[in-house]
Design a protein around this motif. Structure first.
Motif, short mmCIF file in Angstrom:
data_model
loop_
_atom_site.label_atom_id
_atom_site.label_comp_id
_atom_site.label_asym_id
_atom_site.label_seq_id
_atom_site.Cartn_x
_atom_site.Cartn_y
_atom_site.Cartn_z
N GLN A 1 0.83 -1.20 0.00
CA GLN A 1 0.00 0.00 0.00
C GLN A 1 0.87 1.26 0.00
O GLN A 1 0.51 2.27 -0.62
N ASP B 1 -3.11 5.21 7.06
CA ASP B 1 -3.94 5.20 5.85
C ASP B 1 -3.86 3.84 5.15
O ASP B 1 -4.87 3.34 4.63
N ALA C 1 -6.99 1.34 4.52
CA ALA C 1 -7.35 0.88 3.17
C ALA C 1 -7.47 -0.63 3.12
O ALA C 1 -8.39 -1.18 2.48
N GLU D 1 -10.73 -1.55 4.76
CA GLU D 1 -11.90 -1.20 3.96
C GLU D 1 -12.08 -2.12 2.75
O GLU D 1 -13.21 -2.44 2.37
N ASP D 2 -10.97 -2.54 2.13
CA ASP D 2 -11.13 -3.38 0.94
C ASP D 2 -11.22 -4.87 1.26
O ASP D 2 -11.31 -5.70 0.36
#
Length: 279
Positions: A80, A250, A254, A257-258
């Motif tokens: 990421q 962050d 992420a 969330e995914d």
């Protein structure tokens, strides 16, 4: 002729713009590995964990293989941030070194470190990448084998790893009549149990599930401790005030969330359904 001339000029301009534009496969890795993130080593992400590192968090005590929940999470976070596997370096740091105040020689550490206000006074944490509870393990035939309530545990000799929320939970939630015995690492905790130095041990729930299934002959998971059930949050550890705290947080958000964190949890951690909460 004028129309043809302007058409030719437009085509040349379009080609020039296309040459300047990023290609489709130019991802965030270019930005990360060129030193644009403030890492310990330019273009490299340095991650710390302990040695030995235990399953199910790291397989074969080798975080570089990407096997095990925390090793896989670390590489997912690195990705990421824009670091491929070739631009990740691992370094060894004990649990005590990871949570100690002061400058670090790593960009972040991953080692089942629970987020707490006390630790946040000296460290930065990412968002939680996993939430668990503390659990009690014993052996068949031991003095604690028939324990089913917190009251049953009070008269037992309890062991836990020093400096961990497991130790705190044992002290505060069980509050045994004999002081909880602290040990330097979970290997010593398990050895204390198998050698009879303690009657039961407190570890995080995934560790409890793993060691009773794969490591301890006759291991018994008595249950979860109520004050920690579903509320012990593990975070990536960073130096206080690190410039990477925001980007790392962050990245974890992420992955949450995914669905990546959930997928990795399902792959590497045993389903905790059915582990009773001790009352």
């Amino acid at each position: 002729m004028r129309t043809a001339r302007w058409t030719t000029l437009a085509a040349i301009a379009a080609l020039a713009l296309a040459a300047c534009a990023p290609t489709e496969d130019a991802g965030s890795s270019d930005a990360a590995t060129d030193g644009s993130l403030a890492t310990i080593k330019d273009g490299v992400l340095t991650i710390a964990t302990s040695d030995p590192a235990y399953e199910p968090w790291v397989v074969d005590s080798d975080p570089t293989n990407g096997e095990g929940f925390e090793s896989a999470v670390a590489y997912a976070v690195a990705d990421q941030l824009g670091f491929d596997k070739d631009h990740v370096e691992w370094t060894v740091a004990s649990f005590d070194q990871i949570i100690a105040p002061g400058a670090k020689d790593f960009d972040f550490a991953i080692n089942q470190v629970s987020i707490s206000d006390e630790r946040k006074a000296n460290l930065d944490f990412s968002s939680p990448y996993y939430t668990t509870s503390q659990a009690v393990v014993t052996l068949e035939g031991s003095a604690g084998a028939d324990a089913s309530t917190l009251a049953d545990l009070k008269g037992l000799k309890i062991g836990a790893m020093v400096g961990t929320t497991s130790l705190t939970a044992a002290q505060e939630t069980i509050d045994p009549t004999t002081p909880v015995s602290p040990f330097n690492d979970n290997d010593q905790v398990k050895q204390a149990l198998t050698s009879g130095l303690v009657d039961a041990i407190v570890v995080d729930l995934p560790t409890a599930l793993y060691i009773t299934a794969a490591e301890l002959d006759g291991g018994v998971l008595l249950g979860q401790l109520p004050d920690s059930a579903g509320g012990d949050e593990f975070g990536l550890v960073l130096d206080k005030g690190s410039a990477l705290t925001g980007p790392v947080t962050d990245a974890v958000d992420a992955l949450d969330e995914d669905g990546t964190l959930g997928d990795l949890e399902a792959k590497w951690l045993t389903d905790a359904a059915g582990a009773p909460v001790l009352q």
